[in-house]
Write a protein that holds these residues in place. Structure first.
Motif, PDB file in Angstrom:
ATOM      1  N   VAL A 244       1.888   5.597 -12.180  1.00  0.00           N
ATOM      2  CA  VAL A 244       0.611   6.118 -11.713  1.00  0.00           C
ATOM      3  C   VAL A 244       0.615   7.614 -11.988  1.00  0.00           C
ATOM      4  CG1 VAL A 244      -0.918   6.453  -9.765  1.00  0.00           C
ATOM      5  CG2 VAL A 244       0.409   4.342  -9.944  1.00  0.00           C
ATOM      6  N   LYS A 245      -0.341   8.062 -12.794  1.00  0.00           N
ATOM      7  CA  LYS A 245      -0.362   9.468 -13.188  1.00  0.00           C
ATOM      8  C   LYS A 245      -0.699  10.367 -12.000  1.00  0.00           C
ATOM      9  CE  LYS A 245      -1.497   8.567 -18.011  1.00  0.00           C
ATOM     10  NZ  LYS A 245      -2.437   8.826 -19.128  1.00  0.00           N
ATOM     11  N   PRO A 246      -0.238  11.628 -12.024  1.00  0.00           N
ATOM     12  CA  PRO A 246      -0.491  12.544 -10.902  1.00  0.00           C
ATOM     13  C   PRO A 246      -1.967  12.899 -10.778  1.00  0.00           C
ATOM     14  CG  PRO A 246       0.538  13.713 -12.732  1.00  0.00           C
ATOM     15  CD  PRO A 246       0.573  12.258 -13.088  1.00  0.00           C
ATOM     16  N   ALA A 247      -2.386  13.248  -9.556  1.00  0.00           N
ATOM     17  CA  ALA A 247      -3.738  13.692  -9.253  1.00  0.00           C
ATOM     18  C   ALA A 247      -3.669  14.956  -8.415  1.00  0.00           C
ATOM     19  CB  ALA A 247      -4.507  12.601  -8.518  1.00  0.00           C
ATOM     20  N   LEU A 248      -4.804  15.620  -8.278  1.00  0.00           N
ATOM     21  CA  LEU A 248      -4.841  16.899  -7.549  1.00  0.00           C
ATOM     22  C   LEU A 248      -4.810  16.711  -6.052  1.00  0.00           C
ATOM     23  CD1 LEU A 248      -7.570  18.700  -9.708  1.00  0.00           C
ATOM     24  CD2 LEU A 248      -5.084  18.977  -9.857  1.00  0.00           C
ATOM     25  N   TYR A 249      -4.977  15.509  -5.583  1.00  0.00           N
ATOM     26  CA  TYR A 249      -5.060  15.262  -4.143  1.00  0.00           C
ATOM     27  C   TYR A 249      -4.231  14.023  -3.810  1.00  0.00           C
ATOM     28  CZ  TYR A 249      -8.558  12.178  -6.151  1.00  0.00           C
ATOM     29  OH  TYR A 249      -9.198  11.264  -6.927  1.00  0.00           O
ATOM     30  N   GLU A 250      -3.895  13.893  -2.514  1.00  0.00           N
ATOM     31  CA  GLU A 250      -3.139  12.727  -2.051  1.00  0.00           C
ATOM     32  C   GLU A 250      -4.018  11.482  -2.167  1.00  0.00           C
ATOM     33  OE1 GLU A 250      -0.362  12.198   1.690  1.00  0.00           O
ATOM     34  OE2 GLU A 250      -2.438  11.738   2.229  1.00  0.00           O
ATOM     35  N   ARG A 251      -3.401  10.397  -2.620  1.00  0.00           N
ATOM     36  CA  ARG A 251      -4.142   9.157  -2.802  1.00  0.00           C
ATOM     37  C   ARG A 251      -3.466   8.008  -2.075  1.00  0.00           C
ATOM     38  NH1 ARG A 251      -3.790   8.919  -9.077  1.00  0.00           N
ATOM     39  NH2 ARG A 251      -1.855  10.003  -8.514  1.00  0.00           N
ATOM     40  N   THR A 252      -4.298   7.099  -1.567  1.00  0.00           N
ATOM     41  CA  THR A 252      -3.804   5.849  -0.986  1.00  0.00           C
ATOM     42  C   THR A 252      -4.275   4.711  -1.886  1.00  0.00           C
ATOM     43  OG1 THR A 252      -3.896   6.723   1.257  1.00  0.00           O
ATOM     44  CG2 THR A 252      -3.837   4.325   1.002  1.00  0.00           C
ATOM     45  N   MET A 253      -3.340   3.883  -2.314  1.00  0.00           N
ATOM     46  CA  MET A 253      -3.699   2.821  -3.254  1.00  0.00           C
ATOM     47  C   MET A 253      -2.866   1.580  -3.011  1.00  0.00           C
ATOM     48  SD  MET A 253      -1.928   4.307  -6.738  1.00  0.00           S
ATOM     49  CE  MET A 253      -2.857   5.799  -6.619  1.00  0.00           C
ATOM     50  N   LYS A 254      -3.362   0.480  -3.565  1.00  0.00           N
ATOM     51  CA  LYS A 254      -2.608  -0.775  -3.526  1.00  0.00           C
ATOM     52  C   LYS A 254      -1.936  -0.991  -4.865  1.00  0.00           C
ATOM     53  CE  LYS A 254      -4.964  -3.583  -0.076  1.00  0.00           C
ATOM     54  NZ  LYS A 254      -5.662  -4.860   0.175  1.00  0.00           N
ATOM     55  N   LEU A 255      -0.718  -1.502  -4.817  1.00  0.00           N
ATOM     56  CA  LEU A 255       0.022  -1.831  -6.021  1.00  0.00           C
ATOM     57  C   LEU A 255       0.422  -3.298  -5.981  1.00  0.00           C
ATOM     58  CD1 LEU A 255       2.482   1.210  -6.236  1.00  0.00           C
ATOM     59  CD2 LEU A 255       0.268   0.979  -7.360  1.00  0.00           C
TER      60      LEU A 255
ATOM     61  N   PHE B 113       6.750  10.152   0.251  1.00  0.00           N
ATOM     62  CA  PHE B 113       5.637   9.218   0.120  1.00  0.00           C
ATOM     63  C   PHE B 113       5.786   8.153   1.193  1.00  0.00           C
ATOM     64  CE2 PHE B 113       8.786   7.433  -2.892  1.00  0.00           C
ATOM     65  CZ  PHE B 113       8.871   6.115  -2.458  1.00  0.00           C
ATOM     66  N   SER B 114       4.703   7.412   1.468  1.00  0.00           N
ATOM     67  CA  SER B 114       4.708   6.415   2.535  1.00  0.00           C
ATOM     68  C   SER B 114       4.215   5.072   1.990  1.00  0.00           C
ATOM     69  CB  SER B 114       3.814   6.868   3.692  1.00  0.00           C
ATOM     70  OG  SER B 114       4.249   8.101   4.213  1.00  0.00           O
ATOM     71  N   ILE B 115       4.760   4.006   2.566  1.00  0.00           N
ATOM     72  CA  ILE B 115       4.324   2.656   2.188  1.00  0.00           C
ATOM     73  C   ILE B 115       4.068   1.836   3.433  1.00  0.00           C
ATOM     74  CG2 ILE B 115       5.633   2.735   0.026  1.00  0.00           C
ATOM     75  CD1 ILE B 115       7.631   0.817   1.341  1.00  0.00           C
ATOM     76  N   LYS B 116       3.271   0.773   3.280  1.00  0.00           N
ATOM     77  CA  LYS B 116       3.087  -0.211   4.350  1.00  0.00           C
ATOM     78  C   LYS B 116       2.660  -1.533   3.736  1.00  0.00           C
ATOM     79  CE  LYS B 116      -1.752   0.635   5.652  1.00  0.00           C
ATOM     80  NZ  LYS B 116      -2.657   0.936   6.784  1.00  0.00           N
ATOM     81  N   ASN B 117       2.698  -2.555   4.559  1.00  0.00           N
ATOM     82  CA  ASN B 117       2.275  -3.915   4.146  1.00  0.00           C
ATOM     83  C   ASN B 117       2.990  -4.394   2.883  1.00  0.00           C
ATOM     84  OD1 ASN B 117       0.481  -4.087   6.298  1.00  0.00           O
ATOM     85  ND2 ASN B 117      -1.233  -3.253   5.095  1.00  0.00           N
TER      86      ASN B 117
ATOM     87  N   GLU C  50       0.853  -1.176   0.000  1.00  0.00           N
ATOM     88  CA  GLU C  50       0.000   0.000   0.000  1.00  0.00           C
ATOM     89  C   GLU C  50       0.886   1.221   0.000  1.00  0.00           C
ATOM     90  OE1 GLU C  50      -3.649  -0.003   2.495  1.00  0.00           O
ATOM     91  OE2 GLU C  50      -2.877  -1.924   3.210  1.00  0.00           O
ATOM     92  N   ILE C  51       0.464   2.301  -0.681  1.00  0.00           N
ATOM     93  CA  ILE C  51       1.291   3.485  -0.811  1.00  0.00           C
ATOM     94  C   ILE C  51       0.425   4.738  -0.780  1.00  0.00           C
ATOM     95  CG2 ILE C  51       1.235   3.378  -3.339  1.00  0.00           C
ATOM     96  CD1 ILE C  51       4.154   4.442  -3.262  1.00  0.00           C
ATOM     97  N   LYS C  52       0.976   5.773  -0.110  1.00  0.00           N
ATOM     98  CA  LYS C  52       0.360   7.099  -0.159  1.00  0.00           C
ATOM     99  C   LYS C  52       1.161   7.933  -1.144  1.00  0.00           C
ATOM    100  CE  LYS C  52      -1.366   7.404   4.624  1.00  0.00           C
ATOM    101  NZ  LYS C  52      -1.204   8.140   5.912  1.00  0.00           N
TER     102      LYS C  52
END
Length: 998
Positions: free
Chosen positions: A405-416, A439-443, A382-384
């Protein structure tokens, strides 16, 4: 033996061609024509030369005898000017230049039945007349070796080498075996006639033979069986009763169901149909490879997991400790310092740098085991991702392209996740393009698998047995085993009413966040048997009525083509229960819109305030995710009541809650009396995924009436031809069946009746006839006259065999000292038993009297008689073996009779070629002339030839070559017409003869 009465006699020169010594004149490009002018002339009877004597006192002659001259005739062979060649000319000479008589027979244009032959040769003068340019003919004169003509040589072979006991046993074996086989065939053919009427005995709903108040074969599910009545015409009345019956359809067969009645429902393949409106229903039964596991109505263990399914254990994470900060190294593109931030690991770049990490796969101290080259592995995490940052990630040295992953206007949390095949120096690399933005990652998980599994099995499960639904919460995974064969094609269908479904078939993963019906055709690429279902992320999902069918190549191609059209994402819902009733009343008109064959709904406005929308999804909050650059189109047919109080329009809208953006389309005054299809399209021109809601806003003034039908939500910029929602397509063509399919008749809470229920089984040919418009009655109708003929023909065949069997018993009567009464009485009783069952098979013209339960007792009984008849043969065999010596002395059984017809015009003396098998005496007798001959002093294996024409008898014994001393000097002749020849002794025989024709 050839039937001479059927011969087409071809007499001499009335034929355009002939065959001489095996050569056909047609092959030489010549044709037989008239020699003399005028009519053709042929010999009618042979010329006779009389031998007479006279006395001197009498002027009358005394006939001492006569001789007949051989037949003579002329032939003229006309050249075919267009085909005749010098080679033909030379070849004809060789054909006719023969040193002795050769077989000669004339042929007509049809070349039919060349049975009359002569033995002739060329004599006299032969001349060729021509004009030097291939126009001409050849004249030939022929003379035969006889004043007669003959048939072709007839040869008949017989085997009389068996003893009397062997012969009678063969007769019994043939007759009893044939009787048993015909009885068995009769019972088997009965099934075919029953199959033409109602299948699976559904019609038995109208019978109560055991008087228990329940229709035969049906089980009471709820209610009081005393509330079921059946009148004398088969009409059934139900009051608050629910009954069920198991059926046994055949895999891949088509079925046609027809019901007439009122109120209540009938349930088949897990769908309920109103008896009032069902009329006829067609379906194809397919065996569900998941069996009861796809129904989700059993949970014997009480763990909330459907029968046949178990939790899937996640694969091991090869990294020992995700929070070991030493694992996360800068990859050289940018700098970064990992630090703990709660349960996240935050990657903060050095000043003026972009954040990046490098996670190796080969450092043993970080891992439970290092990766092995050639095996497949999967990374998940998972990554922010910061706002406005583009993320890049890939596995180094894997040979796979970079993912972004293309940029967005807001912070996103997603699974890769990314899968790779291990090689030397693999490592996971992640970085963004945004300077000074962490950026942050977990799991983080690395597993030995071609697909990702959850970090842990934290999913929860529950079952709703009444709705037959399996609920899966969190990232739960359930698995089961299915027998999949490599190379075979299959279809998986699963109802997923809350979407967000995860399905894995063998090693392939299929995820879907939208569809409420999953429709996955696949080809098994290995013999793995595992099927896995689950939810996406932490969203609850539901599975129900899941099935896997083995399909054909044609069906596979059709399904793939249909999927390319895309789905109609509108939900097939009951709008009376899923929409707000405060401001208006929605009702089902029960009418059908002809163009789409869909129900028409009526919305009547009861309040003048703004209308709440009608939504075409599962609920008002349901949204469809549209990716960047994608388009979504909503369409619906609309009509206004012509009595609307105002000219208010109806609005169709696609609403984007994130941008507070609405795309709308409106009706016009044309819709007051005519149906019109309106549509609206939304295109996502942003870089983010947008959630789009679909709504219909009916005319809002009080009293306004809006009709609508056939909504369609589809990806694309324009509306396309309407198609059913996926669940309707699939339920019609690939309905759900569990391991034990059944019918329900459900009158719970209502009182009603059923006049009849018909269910017919159709093969593919009859299904095509039905689809092309042939009435069902003409396909499955019971033709009573043909059935009667079938019964009659079966009985006649068995009666013929029975008569032959009685003749065999008559032969046994001629044998002294044996008692076969017990055997005889037994076959008589078996015959009587069969006749009794046969008489029950005619139940009149009403096809409903021929249900399987009606016919099955006779089917079983006749089959049992067939088995008894076959067993009876064993008793007969044993009896004959025990009485073998007595039977072998019987001439009535031991003698063989052969009938020979002499179709000629004169007596014939045939040649008998005999091979003795045991050295016994040989007798041949012609019952029609009374002549008989006996040959004695024989040895086993001796070959004897009796040549009647020359009055010779020859033996294969070394000496003497002739066997006159052991023969009574009588040679059997065949008079014209019928000749019954009786043969005594054990030997093999060949009879050779020719008929003599004037």
């Amino acid at each position: 033996m050839k039937n001479m009465y059927s011969m087409e006699y071809t007499e001499l020169r009335n034929a355009p061609h002939f065959i001489f010594n095996g050569f056909h004149t047609r092959d030489f490009n010549v044709q037989n024509v008239q020699v003399d002018s005028g009519l053709a002339k042929d010999t009618f009877l042979a010329t006779r030369n009389l031998t007479v004597e006279r006395t001197r006192y009498n002027d009358r002659s005394y006939l001492l005898g006569y001789t007949e001259e051989p037949l003579k005739f002329k032939i003229r062979l006309l050249f075919d000017a267009h085909k005749f060649t010098l080679n033909n000319y030379r070849a004809l000479k060789k054909v006719f230049y023969q040193p002795t008589y050769k077989e000669f027979k004339f042929d007509n244009e049809e070349e039919s039945n060349l049975h009359i032959v002569m033995y002739a040769m060329v004599t006299g003068t032969s001349e060729a007349t021509h004009n030097v340019i291939n126009d001409g003919y050849v004249d030939l004169e022929f003379e035969t070796n006889s004043s007669k003509k003959y048939s072709e040589i007839m040869e008949d072979e017989y085997d009389f080498s068996k003893s009397a006991s062997e012969k009678i046993l063969e007769e019994y074996t043939k007759e009893i075996g044939a009787m048993s086989s015909l009885q068995e065939k009769l019972s088997r053919d009965l099934k075919q006639w029953v199959a033409r009427t109602n299948y699976a005995n559904i019609e038995e709903v109208a019978k109560d033979k055991n008087k228990d108040k329940l229709p035969d074969g049906w089980k009471l599910i709820s209610g009081d069986k005393n509330n079921i009545t059946i009148d004398s015409n088969g009409k059934m009345t139900f009051d608050n009763v629910h009954i069920r019956k198991r059926i046994n359809p055949i895999n891949n067969r088509n079925y046609y169901l027809r019901v007439k009645g009122s109120k209540g429902k009938i349930r088949i393949h897990e769908n309920d149909y109103d008896i009032d409106t069902l009329g006829a229903h067609q379906f194809k039964y397919r065996r569900n490879l998941l069996g009861n596991s796809g129904t989700f109505d059993l949970d014997s263990s009480g763990d909330g997991i459907g029968e046949g399914w178990v939790k899937e254990t996640p694969n091991e994470n090869l990294y020992k400790d995700n929070f070991n900060l030493n694992m996360y190294k800068p990859n050289g593109i940018g700098l970064g310092t990992p630090e703990l931030d709660g349960d996240w690991i935050k990657i903060t770049p050095s000043l003026g740098k972009v954040p990046s990490i490098y996670v190796a796969t080969t450092i043993a101290s970080y891992m439970t085991k290092v990766v092995e080259a050639g095996k497949q592995y999967t990374y998940t995490l998972e990554i922010k991702v910061p706002a406005n940052a583009m993320l890049t990630y890939y596995v180094q040295n894997s040979g796979k392209p970079v993912d972004q992953v293309k940029p967005a206007l807001y912070e996103r949390t997603m699974k890769l996740s990314t899968t790779f095949t291990a090689s030397t120096g693999n490592a996971l690399i992640l970085y963004t393009n945004l300077v000074d933005a962490p950026f942050s990652i977990k799991n983080l998980k690395l597993e030995e698998s071609p697909y990702p599994t959850p970090i842990n099995n934290s999913g929860q499960f529950s079952i709703d047995k009444n709705k037959e639904e399996q609920k899966i919460y969190g990232e739960g995974r359930l698995k089961t085993q299915v027998n999949l064969i490599k190379g075979n094609k299959y279809l998986l269908v699963a109802k997923t009413p809350q979407s967000n479904s995860y399905i894995r078939i063998q090693d392939k993963v299929y995820t879907d966040r939208l569809s409420k019906v999953r429709y996955i055709p696949f080809e098994a690429d290995s013999n793995k048997k595992e099927i896995v279902i689950g939810s996406l992320d932490n969203i609850t999902t539901i599975f129900s009525h899941t099935r896997i069918y083995n399909i054909t190549d044609v069906e596979y191609s059709e399904i793939k083509s249909q999927l390319m059209l895309g789905d109609n994402l509108a939900f097939d819902v009951d709008f009376t229960t899923t929409n707000n009733k405060k401001y208006g009343q929605i009702e089902n008109t029960k009418e059908i819109y002809e163009e789409t064959n869909q129900e028409i709904w009526k919305y009547t406005k009861t309040d003048s305030s703004a209308s709440p929308p009608v939504y075409f999804t599962q609920n008002a909050r349901w949204a469809i995710s549209v990716k960047p650059k994608e388009s979504l189109t909503l369409s619906v047919w609309v009509k206004h009541d012509s009595n609307n109080v105002t000219n208010r329009e109806t609005a169709l809208r696609l609403y984007n809650s994130q941008e507070l953006l609405t795309e709308a389309a409106y009706t016009t005054n044309q819709t007051f009396s005519e149906w019109t299809r309106i549509s609206v399209t939304y295109t996502n021109n942003t870089a983010d995924i947008k959630d789009i809601h679909s709504y219909l806003y009916p005319a809002k003034d009080t009293g306004c009436i809006t009709y609508f039908t056939s909504p369609q939500i589809e990806f694309g910029k324009t509306m396309t031809e309407w198609r059913p929602t996926p669940d309707k397509i699939l339920d019609n063509k690939y309905p759900h069946f569990d391991a034990h399919p059944y019918f329900d008749i459900d009158f719970t809470g209502v009182k009603g009746y059923i006049d009849y229920i018909d269910l017919w089984e159709l093969n593919d040919l009859n299904k095509k006839k039905l689809d092309s418009g042939t009435p069902i009655e003409k396909i499955v109708g019971f033709d009573y006259s043909k059935y009667k003929t079938f019964l009659s023909n079966s009985k006649k065949k068995i009666d013929v065999i029975k008569a032959d069997l009685m003749e065999s018993f008559d032969k046994l009567k001629s044998v002294e000292g044996i008692n076969f009464k017990t055997l005889y009485d037994k076959i008589v009783l078996l015959s009587q038993e069969f006749s009794r069952e046969y008489s029950y098979l005619d139940k009149g013209k009403n096809m409903k009297n021929y249900q399987w339960d009606d016919v099955q007792p006779h089917f079983i009984k006749i089959k049992d008689i067939s088995v008894k008849t076959a067993e009876y043969l064993k008793e007969v065999t044993k009896f004959i073996i025990l009485n073998q010596h007595k039977i072998d002395t019987s001439t009535k059984i031991g003698d063989d009779v052969v009938t020979v017809y002499n179709f000629g015009d004169d007596t014939v003396y045939p040649t008998f070629e005999i091979e003795s098998t045991d050295g016994s005496d040989i007798m041949i007798k012609n019952n029609d002339t009374g002549e008989f001959t006996i040959i004695r002093d024989n040895i086993a294996g001796e070959k004897i030839t009796l040549i009647g024409e020359n009055e010779q008898i020859i033996t294969s014994r070394p000496a003497p070559y002739f066997k006159y001393d052991a023969h009574d000097d009588t040679f059997i002749r065949l008079k014209t017409g019928h000749n019954d020849l009786v043969f005594t002794g054990n030997y093999k025989l060949k009879i050779t003869y020719q008929f003599v024709l004037l």
